[in-house]
Scaffold this active site. Structure first.
Site, PDB file in Angstrom:
ATOM      1  N   GLU A  47       0.788  -1.222   0.000  1.00 15.33           N
ATOM      2  CA  GLU A  47       0.000   0.000   0.000  1.00 15.33           C
ATOM      3  C   GLU A  47       0.827   1.283   0.000  1.00 15.33           C
ATOM      4  OE1 GLU A  47      -3.350   0.216  -0.246  1.00 15.33           O
ATOM      5  OE2 GLU A  47      -3.348  -1.949  -0.561  1.00 15.33           O
TER       6      GLU A  47
ATOM      7  N   SER B  93     -58.923 -18.260  25.779  1.00 15.19           N
ATOM      8  CA  SER B  93     -59.108 -18.927  27.071  1.00 15.19           C
ATOM      9  C   SER B  93     -57.905 -18.838  27.994  1.00 15.19           C
ATOM     10  CB  SER B  93     -59.468 -20.396  26.842  1.00 15.19           C
ATOM     11  OG  SER B  93     -60.721 -20.505  26.198  1.00 15.19           O
TER      12      SER B  93
END
Length: 815
Positions: free
Chosen positions: A223, A502
């Protein structure tokens, strides 16, 4: 002497003054008057000279203003650079962990379950394990070395353990070195996700000293090979970038590592000359204020190196773990070269998706290292011959358990700012049990698919939710928000507000049983046609599920068989407001409408809210808020908050005991009796089925000796499913619990509870062994005093009881 006569000379005409050479002749007054207009013209020409002077000054001011703006801009960039670099450079996500597994003799844990735990912890097999995170199996014996971890009660170092398994449980735990038996040993907890910054960036911060030398060599060789020589800019790279951009092309590479850091750390990825100029100035400022090592270390932690679902992998520290499952310091030359090569395009060079492309790029980096003198030809050849060595892993994104993570986040938001959760690097230890979560996920997804196939329901039309908690401490152990457990969208456990049907009935019966002098399990209820009139609503005429009426029925049987009409009568008798108030005391946080229909579950709750209500019942009338978090630590391991148990009694133990006994009968002989296909009746499970009008919602809530679970099955479009609570949600519940080997539910009988034999048809005392007799618990002093005996109609009752038994047997076969 006579005077000489003089003669007067004539006056000479005044001579006109002649101007000297190069000078204008003097003007007479008359001429001055005649030339006045010319003089005024001369006056008008002066401003023209002034305008030429102002333009020059404007240009000078413009240049000065440009220099000043550049100085101010540079100063602004300088402040920006220093404030970011000298403050908190990175927003660190909160790291979220599951419960740590505690090993002790007698723990129900098979070798297979232990292997799954080791895989989740990402431990590695190794003969003679010595390094943390390694293990070795020798038959039924496991040798392992744990990783160090900082818990709320202090730091725990690495442990070298030997664990013996016998009969599906832990037989013993020992120190490997000395063979000393241990009463308990705690493993480090598996990481299950994080709470990330806005872009879901994740990273593991490393110091420069942690990076192997060959990683730095690969980075600089590829780089920026002049990194240690320049001051932030590479003139040749700048010239190339300007030339390509001026020629109409895109800005090319050539940036130094410092420029790359400035772009990634401070700027947007746009490619313009303005952004490039800003990047260059920032690079110079970085080099002015900070050392090369500081710049390089920040670069190592900043760069983007791939994607894990919706989680962004940043920094070499996390990339080493993500691609090679090892710490950065352990990377080989070839592995370091691969990561450096990926900087050019993490997606394009993804080694899992594009291995050939990644291999070519890695070898290019290795070649660059060799040309820079960082590798010998022998080292180069050996590194190029090495396979990529990337570990296989399925994408997990921010978490493999998104539904549970949503619950964790919502509970954390009560105590912490969102900014702190996403940037301070907090460590959060939760209550999630991965084994329980896995069983819940498999049960929900598998059973929904089976239901669709067996009942010819459109594929993928059913949805569901399942939440499992500990009855001992109210810890949430599993949350499944839908049939696709990795989906991060709608979480039905938390956000699906559905009529509970229920499931509300136990609250109605508990409210009645809290008045023992008026209501007992033997109290006869009227199951005959009912029309209830209430101002502001239509007339309400409830029906039983079987469309029949059953006359006088014991209170316990009305609950066991989930009869609607006697339930409504009972609720109206005790008062709907009292029932709804009781529901809130048990844990429901929303106000449900106080209508007669609410007694049959017309009100809407989420599965998590239902779980909170049933948790209070399972705890014997003590409300303990459900919690998904055990403790929160700072990034340095210092405790911030411990989520201790908060217990509040909301009902007397005797009435809850009676209710729980009745709910056990629901499973033994009532609407949930087919649960015995999945779990033995000897577990004495307590539960309740729930079905809403039109068969749109199927519910089941129940608990064993160690766990409580709530399951819901339905459709997101609210269309009918054709499923009751027993045929839908209960089968999901049963499969999940069967995989967890639950413990027996043994009730602790309060001192003021006694048992009495009762004749079901009359609600009076009966002899033991009499036909139709039930042995029921009563709060002391509330049992009936009159006796029905075994005579009279006992033979008819026996025949009726036999017929009922045969009928229920056939129902179980064909349910």
């Amino acid at each position: 002497m006579a005077k000489r006569p003089t003669s007067k000379k004539p006056k000479a005409k005044p001579k006109r003054k002649t101007a000297a050479k190069g000078k204008a002749p003097a003007k007479t007054k008359a001429a001055a008057k005649r030339k006045a207009p010319t003089k005024r013209k001369a006056t008008k020409r002066k401003p023209a000279k002034k305008r030429r002077f102002t333009k020059k000054r404007f240009l000078a001011y413009l240049v000065l203003a440009g220099l000043l703006a550049a100085a101010v801009f540079t100063l602004y960039l300088d402040v920006t650079v220093r404030s970011r670099f000298e403050g908190k450079r990175f927003a660190l996500p909160a790291r979220v962990y599951a419960r740590p597994l505690e090993l002790y003799p007698g723990l129900k844990l098979s070798p297979g379950e232990m292997k799954r735990e080791l895989a989740l912890l990402r431990y590695h097999p190794a003969s003679q394990p010595k390094r943390p995170g390694t293990y070795d199996w020798n038959g039924q014996t496991l040798d392992l070395v744990t990783r160090p971890f900082v818990f709320a009660d202090g730091a725990q170092g690495s442990l070298s353990l030997r664990v013996a398994f016998r009969g599906g449980q832990v037989g013993g735990v020992y120190e490997r070195g000395q063979g000393k038996a241990l009463s308990i040993a705690r493993l480090d907890p598996p990481r299950i996700g994080g709470i990330y910054p806005g872009k879901n960036e994740d990273r593991v911060l490393v110091q420069l000293k942690d990076a192997p030398r060959h990683l730095i060599d690969a980075l600089i060789a590829t780089e920026d090979h002049r990194f240690y020589a320049h001051h932030g800019l590479d003139p040749r790279g700048i010239a190339r970038a300007v030339w390509v951009t001026a020629s109409g092309g895109r800005v090319q590479g050539g940036s130094t590592l410092t420029q790359q850091l400035a772009k990634n750390f401070f700027l947007t990825p746009e490619r313009t000359l303005q952004r490039k100029f800003t990047e260059m100035v920032m690079a110079l400022l970085l080099e002015l204020h900070y050392s090369k090592n500081e710049i390089l270390e920040t670069y190592l932690n900043e760069v983007y190196l791939g994607q894990d679902g919706n989680r962004a992998i940043h920094g070499f520290g996390l990339a080493a773990s993500f691609y090679f499952d090892k710490p950065l310091s352990d990377l080989s030359v070839s592995q370091a070269a691969l990561l450096v090569g990926m900087l050019k395009g993490p997606t394009y060079y993804n080694p899992r998706r594009n291995p050939k492309r990644a291999l070519k790029r890695r070898n290019f980096v290795l070649q660059e290292m060799a040309e820079q003198g960082k590798l010998s030809q022998r080292q180069l050849a050996r590194a190029k011959a090495t396979p990529l060595g990337v570990v296989r892993r399925a994408p997990k994104g921010t978490s493999p358990y998104p539904a549970f993570m949503q619950l964790v986040y919502r509970q954390l938001k009560r105590d912490y700012r969102d900014e702190d959760l996403r940037s301070e690097g907090l460590r959060i230890i939760t209550t999630l049990d991965p084994a329980v979560q896995r069983a819940a996920e498999q049960a929900l997804a598998g059973r929904l698919a089976r239901l669709e196939k067996d009942r010819r329901i459109k594929r993928n039309s059913l949805q569901g939710a399942l939440v499992i908690t500990s009855t001992q401490n109210a810890e949430v152990q599993a949350v499944v928000g839908g049939r696709a457990p990795r989906y991060e969208g709608f979480n039905r456990v938390l956000d699906a507000k559905r009529p509970i049907g229920s499931l509300v009935k136990p609250v109605v019966y508990l409210t009645a049983l809290q008045q023992p002098q008026k209501f007992t399990l033997a109290t006869l209820l009227d199951d005959s046609p009912l029309v209830f009139k209430q101002k502001g609503t239509d007339d309400y005429a409830p029906q039983n599920y079987d469309k029949k009426f059953h006359g006088q029925v014991p209170l316990i049987d009305a609950l066991v068989h989930s009869y609607n009409v006697p339930t409504v009568r009972l609720g109206l008798d005790v008062g709907v407001p009292k029932v709804m108030a009781n529901l809130r005391r048990l844990g429901a946080k929303r106000d449900l409408p106080e209508f007669a229909s609410s007694l049959l579950g017309a009100g809407e709750l989420s599965p998590l809210e239902v779980a909170q209500v049933y948790q209070s019942i399972a705890s014997g009338g003590f409300r303990t808020p459900l919690r998904a978090i055990r403790t929160v630590l700072t990034a340095q391991g210092e405790p911030l908050k411990r989520y201790a148990l908060k217990v509040e009694q909301v009902s007397q133990a005797d009435s809850v005991f009676l209710l729980t006994f009745a709910m056990q009968q629901v499973v033994r002989r009532g609407t949930a009796r087919s649960l015995s296909y999945y779990l033995p009746t000897s577990l004495d499970i307590a539960g309740k089925t729930g079905t809403t009008d039109g068969l749109r919602d199927s519910w089941f809530a129940g608990f064993t000796g160690d766990r409580l679970a709530v399951a819901w099955v339905g459709r997101d479009d609210n269309k009918p499913t054709g499923l009751t609570g027993a045929s839908g949600a209960m089968v999901v519940w049963g499969q999940a619990m069967a995989a967890l080997d639950p413990t027996v539910l043994t009730l602790t009988q309060p001192d003021d509870v006694e048992w009495v034999w009762i004749q079901a048809s009359s609600g009076l005392r009966s002899g033991r062994g009499c036909p139709g007799a039930l042995k029921l618990p009563f709060v002391s002093g509330s049992a009936p005093t009159q006796s029905a005996g075994c005579g009279g109609g006992s033979m008819g009752e026996a025949v009726e009881e036999l017929g009922t038994t045969v009928k229920r047997w056939f129902e179980r076969i064909f349910d």
